[in-house]
Design a protein around this motif. Structure first.
Motif, mmCIF file in Angstrom:
data_model
loop_
_atom_site.group_PDB
_atom_site.id
_atom_site.type_symbol
_atom_site.label_atom_id
_atom_site.label_comp_id
_atom_site.label_asym_id
_atom_site.label_seq_id
_atom_site.Cartn_x
_atom_site.Cartn_y
_atom_site.Cartn_z
ATOM 1 N N ILE A 360 0.829 -1.200 0.000
ATOM 2 C CA ILE A 360 0.000 0.000 0.000
ATOM 3 C C ILE A 360 0.862 1.248 0.000
ATOM 4 C CG2 ILE A 360 -1.687 1.303 1.358
ATOM 5 C CD1 ILE A 360 -2.864 -1.372 2.230
ATOM 6 N N ALA A 361 1.923 1.253 0.829
ATOM 7 C CA ALA A 361 2.800 2.425 0.871
ATOM 8 C C ALA A 361 3.457 2.671 -0.476
ATOM 9 C CB ALA A 361 3.844 2.226 1.962
ATOM 10 N N ALA A 362 3.933 1.586 -1.096
ATOM 11 C CA ALA A 362 4.580 1.736 -2.388
ATOM 12 C C ALA A 362 3.609 2.254 -3.440
ATOM 13 C CB ALA A 362 5.180 0.397 -2.836
ATOM 14 N N ALA A 522 -2.082 4.357 -11.790
ATOM 15 C CA ALA A 522 -0.690 3.960 -11.540
ATOM 16 C C ALA A 522 -0.563 3.250 -10.197
ATOM 17 C CB ALA A 522 0.220 5.191 -11.580
ATOM 18 N N ALA A 523 -1.258 3.783 -9.181
ATOM 19 C CA ALA A 523 -1.224 3.141 -7.861
ATOM 20 C C ALA A 523 -1.862 1.762 -7.912
ATOM 21 C CB ALA A 523 -1.935 4.029 -6.843
ATOM 22 N N ALA A 524 -2.994 1.647 -8.622
ATOM 23 C CA ALA A 524 -3.693 0.363 -8.712
ATOM 24 C C ALA A 524 -2.829 -0.683 -9.398
ATOM 25 C CB ALA A 524 -5.009 0.544 -9.467
ATOM 26 N N GLU A 554 -4.512 6.440 -0.254
ATOM 27 C CA GLU A 554 -4.138 5.305 0.597
ATOM 28 C C GLU A 554 -5.369 4.586 1.130
ATOM 29 O OE1 GLU A 554 -1.732 4.216 4.702
ATOM 30 O OE2 GLU A 554 -1.314 6.112 3.678
ATOM 31 N N GLU A 555 -6.385 5.351 1.541
ATOM 32 C CA GLU A 555 -7.607 4.728 2.045
ATOM 33 C C GLU A 555 -8.317 3.951 0.943
ATOM 34 O OE1 GLU A 555 -11.733 5.899 4.432
ATOM 35 O OE2 GLU A 555 -10.262 7.443 3.934
#
Length: 711
Positions: A360-362, A522-524, A554-555
Motif C-alpha cells: 500500500i505504501a509503495a 498507476a497506484a492500482a 491510501e484509504e
C-alpha cells in the motif's frame, strides 16, 4: 545441452527399465479404471474384484505413459540448476499422472494413505476416481502441470514457462484433436513474436497423433506422412516420428528431437516429436465380434460392463494379466528394482513467492509521485519500474500504441520484456505460463476484447483454487489492464462483460479496481502487480479526464472505498444524497454534478464516495474486502438516496450487494447497450450519465425543501 543429457541418459539407463516403467504405468492406469480389489492379481480375477461402474479415460494414457517413462532417465540426469517440466494439454490423463506420482513417491508425500505400501497401492487403485483429488489432472496431483479444462492453450502456456528461463525445458503433450483448436494453431506461429525478447528456455512439443479425438477420427490423422511433414515444416518445426512401441526407438527419437530443438524465439526450424501410437493402445481388438481398438470406445473405458458381460470380463482378465503386475510391483506396493532407474528423482519444493511488504505504501508513493499527468505518462513508469526489478513481462494483443501505452526505449525500440501478438488467447496463455513459474506478468488490452479470454481466465482461477486447496505456496497475481473503454469507442468496441463474468464466478481472489484518474491507475497497477494470488482487473480509460486530490488514495487502496472530503458536507451523520463513483468516467461526471449541487443547492448535505474496488460492495464475509455492516452504513447511510455510477454494467453492483441491497433508495447508472452506433455524447445520454440527465436524476431524488430534523 538437452541433447547431451538425453544421450547420457540413454546410455546410463537401459531400455528394459524404461519398458518396465511403461508397463507399470499402463497397468496402474487400467487397474484404476476397473479394479475394486485384488490390485496385483494375486488371486484369480472374479467379477467381485471389479468396480460396478468403471470410470475414467484410458485412451490418452498409453502415449502419455510412454513419454513419461522416456523422460524419467533424462530427469534423473539433470544437473543442478536445470529444470524439466511436463505440461499436459488435456486433463484426461489423470490415471497416468496419479500412477506416475505414486511410483515416484510424491503422491504419498502429499497423501499419507497413498504411500508406496500395500495399503497405499490398494487405495490408489480401488479409490479412483478419488473424491478428494478428482478424476482429471489438477494441482492436487504433484509433479504434473495442467492449467485448465479448455483444450488449446497448452503449447502457449509451455512457451510462457520458459520465457526468461534458459535453464528450463518444457515438454508439452498435445493431443492431435487439440491441434484443431485455434489457440494451438496460433501458438506455432505466435512463437515468432518472441524473437529478440530475451534469453529463453526450450519447448519440445510432443504431438500425440493417436488418430482419434473424442467423437471420431482427428483431422490431423487424415494427413499422409508427406502432408504431415509439410504441415509441421510450414509451421517452423521439423518433425521426428516414432510409434512408441519400441522403447529404444522412442528414446532415440526423443534424443533426435532434442538435438534439433532450439531455445524459444531462436530463428531457424525447431523440432516436434510426433508419437503415432494408436489411441488406447493395448485394448482388445474385438470383444464378442465387436471392434474395440481403433474405435471411439477406447476414449473412456473400452469395456463398459465387464461385471455383467462375460465376454468383456474374459477380455479384461487377459488384458490385465498381460502386464504381469507382480513383476512390476512388489507385494508391499513398491516399484520393482529393475524399473527404478527409469523413475525421476524426488523434486524440490513447488514454485511459489514470498508475500511482498509495503504494497500500500509503495502504491501510494507511486500515485503521489505521478501527480496530475495524463494516462500514458502516468502508467508507463509503473511498467518500467517493475521491469527494472526483473522477472516481469507485459503482453498485449497488438494494442499498446492504440492504448496510448508508450514503452519505447530512448532509441525508439520496444524493450524486450514487452510482447505483442494479435491474439488474446496467446497473451493470456503466455502470461499464465510465466506466472505459474513464479514471475509477474500483465496483460493490457481493449476492454471490449478481453472477454475472448474469459474461459481461459476462469479455468486458471479453478487451477489456482485447487493449488490453494493443496496448500501450495502463492503465485503472482493474474493482472489485466482493461482500457480503450467503450465510452469513447465505436459500437463494436463496447463490451464490459469480462468484469461481469469474473464477478459471477464468486472466486474470492477476483478484484475489480476502478481508479478515478491516472494517478490512481498507476497506484492500482503497482498494487496489483505486487500482490500475490489474486485476479485483478484494472479498468481505466486512456482519454484525458479530471484529476482529483490525492489525500484519500491510501484509504482507497487499503479499504477499496473512501469518502472525498472536498465534495462532502462535513459532519453529516445522515446525508441528503450519496454520490458514489466507480471508474474514471463516472468520477468525471459525478464530481461535476457534485460541484454543481454544492454551488446551486448549498442547503443539500452531500456525501461523495469513490469505489476503488467493486468487491467492497459484497455482503459481509463473502469477499476479503467486503465492508462490514457498520462500515457500509457509515458510508451509505440508512435513508439517503444513493446515486451510483459505474463504468461497467449496473447489474454488477446490484449483484455484488446481494441481500444488503439498499432497495429503492439506490440508483445505479452505467453502460447499457445503445443497440446501434452513436457518438460518445449520445452514449452518455443513452446511459443517463450526461450532465443534464444526472442533474435531473439528482434533483428528483432530493426535493428542494429538505427536512432539517434528520438525526
Amino acid at each position: 545441452m538437452w541433447h547431451d543429457l538425453a544421450q547420457r541418459a540413454q546410455e546410463s539407463v537401459t531400455d528394459q527399465a524404461v519398458a518396465a516403467l511403461t508397463d507399470a504405468l499402463d497397468y496402474l492406469c487400467l487397474a484404476q479404471l476397473y479394479l475394486a480389489d485384488n490390485p496385483l492379481l494375486q488371486q484369480p480375477l472374479r467379477p467381485a474384484h471389479l468396480k460396478k461402474k468403471p470410470a475414467g479415460h484410458w485412451g490418452v494414457c498409453p502415449p502419455v505413459n510412454r513419454i513419461l517413462a522416456a523422460l524419467g532417465p533424462l530427469q534423473r540426469a539433470l544437473p543442478a540448476g536445470a529444470d524439466l517440466r511436463v505440461v499436459h494439454g488435456g486433463g484426461h490423463a489423470a490415471p497416468s499422472a496419479l500412477a506416475h506420482a505414486y511410483l515416484t513417491g510424491r503422491l504419498g508425500d502429499v497423501y499419507p494413505w497413498l504411500t508406496r505400501t500395500a495399503k497405499g497401492l490398494h487405495a490408489l487403485i480401488t479409490g479412483f476416481p478419488h473424491p478428494e483429488i478428482g478424476s482429471e489432472i489438477t494441482p492436487l496431483i504433484p509433479g504434473h502441470l495442467y492449467t485448465g479444462g479448455q483444450l488449446g492453450p497448452a503449447l502457449a502456456v509451455a512457451q510462457g514457462t520458459v520465457l526468461d528461463a534458459p535453464h528450463r525445458l518444457s515438454v508439452v503433450l498435445i493431443g492431435d484433436g487439440e491441434c484443431e483448436t485455434g489457440a494451438t494453431a496460433a501458438s506455432w506461429l505466435g512463437s515468432r513474436a518472441l524473437r529478440g525478447t530475451g534469453r529463453h528456455g526450450t519447448v519440445l512439443p510432443v504431438v500425440l497423433l493417436n488418430g482419434q479425438r473424442m467423437g471420431g477420427p482427428s483431422l490431423l490423422a487424415g494427413l499422409t506422412r508427406d502432408e504431415l511433414t509439410a504441415y509441421f515444416t510450414g509451421l517452423g518445426h521439423q518433425p521426428v516420428y516414432t510409434d512408441g512401441t519400441d522403447p529404444a526407438h522412442l528414446r532415440t527419437a526423443l534424443t533426435q528431437a532434442l538435438a534439433a530443438s532450439r531455445p524459444l524465439g531462436s530463428r531457424g526450424p525447431h523440432s516436434v516429436l510426433v508419437l503415432t501410437l494408436p489411441k488406447g493402445h493395448g485394448a482388445p481388438a474385438t470383444v464378442a465380434g465387436r471392434p474395440v481398438a481403433g474405435t471411439r470406445a477406447v476414449h473412456k473405458t473400452p469395456l463398459p460392463d465387464p461385471v455383467r458381460d462375460r465376454e468383456q470380463f474374459t477380455a479384461l482378465s487377459a488384458w490385465l494379466a498381460s502386464y504381469q503386475p507382480q513383476q512390476l510391483l512388489t507385494s508391499d506396493g513398491h516399484p520393482s528394482p529393475h524399473l527404478i532407474p527409469a523413475l525421476p528423482p524426488p523434486r524440490s519444493a513447488p514454485t511459489g513467492c514470498e508475500p511482498p511488504r509495503g504494497c500500500i505504501a509503495a502504491s501510494t508513493a507511486v500515485a503521489t509521485a505521478t501527480g496530475p499527468r495524463p494516462f500514458p505518462a502516468a502508467i508507463a513508469p509503473v511498467f518500467s519500474a517493475r521491469a527494472h526489478h526483473g522477472d516481469f513481462r507485459l503482453f498485449s494483443p497488438d494494442e499498446l500504441s492504440s492504448n496510448r501505452i508508450d514503452l519505447h526505449d530512448a532509441d525508439g525500440s520496444t524493450p524486450p520484456w514487452v510482447v505483442e501478438v494479435l491474439n488474446e488467447e496467446l497473451c493470456h496463455a503466455w502470461a499464465q505460463g510465466y506466472t505459474e513459474t513464479g514471475r509477474r506478468a500483465l496483460i493490457a488490452t481493449y476492454e471490449a476484447f478481453a472477454p475472448i479470454a474469459t474461459s481461459l481466465i476462469t479455468q486458471q482461477l479453478k487451477h489456482r483454487a485447487a493449488r490453494r486447496h493443496a496448500g501450495l505456496p502463492p503465485l503472482p497475481s493474474i493482472v489485466y489492464l482493461l482500457t480503450s473503454l467503450g465510452w469513447h469507442n465505436t459500437y463494436t468496441h463496447q463490451n464490459p462483460a469480462l468484469t461481469s463474468a469474473l464477478l459471477a464466478t464468486g472466486d474470492l481472489s477476483v478484484h475489480v479496481l476502478t481508479p478515478a484518474d491516472p494517478a490512481r491507475t498507476a497506484a492500482a497497477l503497482t498494487f496489483a502487480l505486487r500482490k500475490l494470488d489474486r485476479c485483478t482487473l484494472v479498468i481505466a480509460g486512456k482519454h484525458p479526464l479530471t484529476h482529483h486530490p490525492h489525500d484519500t488514495i491510501e484509504e482507497e487502496i487499503r479499504h477499496g472505498i473512501a469518502p472525498w472530503p472536498h465534495l462532502s458536507h462535513p459532519g453529516a451523520t445522515e446525508p441528503d444524497l450519496v454520490l458514489a463513483s466507480a471508474g474514471d468516467l463516472p468520477a468525471h461526471q459525478l464530481t461535476a454534478l457534485a460541484r454543481r449541487l454544492r454551488a446551486q443547492r448549498p442547503e443539500m448535505r452531500l456525501r461523495y464516495l469513490h469505489i476503488h474496488d467493486l468487491t467492497v460492495l459484497a455482503e459481509p464475509g463473502t469477499r476479503p474486502l467486503a465492508l462490514t455492516d457498520e462500515a457500509f452504513t457509515r458510508h451509505f447511510g440508512t435513508r439517503a438516496p444513493i446515486l451510483a455510477a459505474t463504468a461497467g454494467h449496473p447489474a454488477d453492483l446490484h449483484a455484488l450487494l446481494g441481500r444488503r441491497h439498499p432497495g429503492p433508495r439506490l440508483t445505479v447508472l452505467g453502460y447499457t447497450d445503445p443497440g446501434r452506433p452513436c457518438t460518445s455524447e449520445r452514449l452518455l445520454h443513452h446511459c443517463h450519465l450526461d450532465t443534464t440527465s444526472l442533474w435531473e436524476r439528482a434533483t428528483a431524488l432530493v426535493p428542494h425543501t429538505l427536512r432539517r430534523n434528520l438525526p
